[in-house]
Design a protein around this motif. Structure first.
Motif, PDB file in Angstrom:
ATOM      1  N   PRO A  11      40.039  40.296  16.522  1.00 28.87           N
ATOM      2  CA  PRO A  11      39.076  39.739  17.591  1.00 28.87           C
ATOM      3  C   PRO A  11      39.570  38.341  17.894  1.00 28.87           C
ATOM      4  CG  PRO A  11      37.819  40.358  15.617  1.00 28.87           C
ATOM      5  CD  PRO A  11      39.316  40.526  15.272  1.00 28.87           C
ATOM      6  N   SER A  12      39.155  37.879  19.226  1.00 24.96           N
ATOM      7  CA  SER A  12      39.282  36.584  19.634  1.00 24.96           C
ATOM      8  C   SER A  12      38.630  35.741  18.865  1.00 24.96           C
ATOM      9  CB  SER A  12      38.773  36.467  21.177  1.00 24.96           C
ATOM     10  OG  SER A  12      38.741  35.206  21.796  1.00 24.96           O
ATOM     11  N   ASP A  31      48.837  37.864  24.909  1.00 26.85           N
ATOM     12  CA  ASP A  31      48.005  37.262  25.972  1.00 26.85           C
ATOM     13  C   ASP A  31      48.836  36.865  27.209  1.00 26.85           C
ATOM     14  OD1 ASP A  31      46.168  38.095  23.974  1.00 26.85           O
ATOM     15  OD2 ASP A  31      45.501  36.031  23.531  1.00 26.85           O
ATOM     16  N   ASP A  55      36.122  41.569  33.171  1.00 27.04           N
ATOM     17  CA  ASP A  55      35.977  41.900  31.530  1.00 27.04           C
ATOM     18  C   ASP A  55      37.456  41.672  31.043  1.00 27.04           C
ATOM     19  OD1 ASP A  55      35.678  42.626  28.994  1.00 27.04           O
ATOM     20  OD2 ASP A  55      34.724  44.525  29.611  1.00 27.04           O
ATOM     21  N   ASP A  57      38.039  41.279  28.013  1.00 25.66           N
ATOM     22  CA  ASP A  57      38.235  41.986  26.879  1.00 25.66           C
ATOM     23  C   ASP A  57      38.525  43.539  26.823  1.00 25.66           C
ATOM     24  OD1 ASP A  57      37.487  39.519  25.251  1.00 25.66           O
ATOM     25  OD2 ASP A  57      35.628  39.694  26.357  1.00 25.66           O
ATOM     26  N   ILE A 111      45.070  39.688  21.528  1.00 28.04           N
ATOM     27  CA  ILE A 111      43.626  40.526  21.411  1.00 28.04           C
ATOM     28  C   ILE A 111      43.954  42.172  21.551  1.00 28.04           C
ATOM     29  CG2 ILE A 111      42.005  38.456  21.761  1.00 28.04           C
ATOM     30  CD1 ILE A 111      41.338  39.989  24.454  1.00 28.04           C
ATOM     31  N   ARG A 161      29.296  35.541  26.422  1.00 27.00           N
ATOM     32  CA  ARG A 161      30.379  36.240  26.028  1.00 27.00           C
ATOM     33  C   ARG A 161      30.742  36.288  24.530  1.00 27.00           C
ATOM     34  NH1 ARG A 161      35.934  34.852  25.029  1.00 27.00           N
ATOM     35  NH2 ARG A 161      37.271  36.681  25.387  1.00 27.00           N
ATOM     36  N   LEU A 165      30.799  39.616  22.046  1.00 20.39           N
ATOM     37  CA  LEU A 165      31.917  39.635  21.245  1.00 20.39           C
ATOM     38  C   LEU A 165      31.337  39.781  19.693  1.00 20.39           C
ATOM     39  CD1 LEU A 165      34.775  37.640  22.900  1.00 20.39           C
ATOM     40  CD2 LEU A 165      34.367  40.222  23.215  1.00 20.39           C
ATOM     41  N   VAL A 172      35.746  46.447  17.208  1.00 21.41           N
ATOM     42  CA  VAL A 172      37.128  45.789  17.457  1.00 21.41           C
ATOM     43  C   VAL A 172      37.796  46.182  16.251  1.00 21.41           C
ATOM     44  CG1 VAL A 172      38.247  43.795  18.075  1.00 21.41           C
ATOM     45  CG2 VAL A 172      36.320  44.378  19.201  1.00 21.41           C
TER      46      VAL A 172
END
Length: 203
Positions: A11-12, A31, A55, A57, A111, A161, A165, A172
């Motif tokens: 995950p971020s 990224d 989006d 993600d 990510i 956000r 998340l 994820v």
């Protein structure tokens, strides 16, 4: 084959970049393969307070084929031309050469890193794949402070956000594991990668 890749997914805000920096191997920043902000194919959020925004993600906001081409070049040739992406400019601002300088291991982190694992597994280019994870509250706070510091988006957008998340973190991690990543804490990941360096990638 000149080198093999260690993939760091997660995950971020989980600590992928920090772990990669701590290890000290050459790093391919996946990224940097994000699409430009004006790309008409970018996916949009369809529900909630951030509906209508891009989006970032969603893997469709990212150039998988470009990332795979760079990975192939790094493993086979020891170097690759890779994009430089600036969040402030909302897109690519140039290219640079990433050279392994003789290292037979390098890290690819981002990510969407889990999306490259099946390919590098099939080609024999994978040394190991890990999904870095921490408690969702820790990840939320680290991500928020980083994004606020870098002025990535308006604060309210970042908070919304981040909460979304945090709720999605379990999924994820499960997705990364399904793609072939081993879930680890940053400390476990550091120990595992250090052990790989000691063995050497091509022995």
């Amino acid at each position: 084959m000149r080198a093999r890749v260690i993939v760091l997914a997660g995950p971020s805000g989980a600590g992928k970049s920090r772990l990669a920096e701590r290890v000290g191997l050459p790093v391919l920043r996946l990224d940097d393969f994000y699409k430009n902000g004006d790309d008409p194919t970018l996916p949009r959020i369809t529900e909630g307070a951030n509906a209508g925004l891009v989006d970032w993600d969603d893997p469709r906001s990212w150039w998988l084929e470009d990332a795979l081409a760079a990975l192939d070049a790094m493993c086979r040739q020891g170097s690759a031309e890779v994009p430089v992406y600036e969040i402030a400019r909302d897109g690519r601002c140039g290219m640079q050469t990433l050279d392994l300088q003789g290292s037979d291991l390098f890290i690819a982190e981002g990510i969407f890193a889990q999306e490259v694992v099946p390919h590098v597994t099939d080609t024999g280019q994978l040394a190991a794949a890990y999904c870095v994870r921490q408690h969702p509250a820790v990840t939320f706070w680290r991500r928020l402070t980083r994004d606020l510091r870098e002025h990535r988006k308006p604060p309210l957008v970042l908070v919304r956000r981040g909460l979304a998340l945090m709720r999605d973190q379990r999924r994820v991690v499960a997705h990364a594991v399904a793609k072939g990543c081993e879930p680890v804490t940053p400390e476990q990941g550091f120990a595992a990668v250090t052990a790989l360096i000691g063995k050497g990638a091509l022995r």
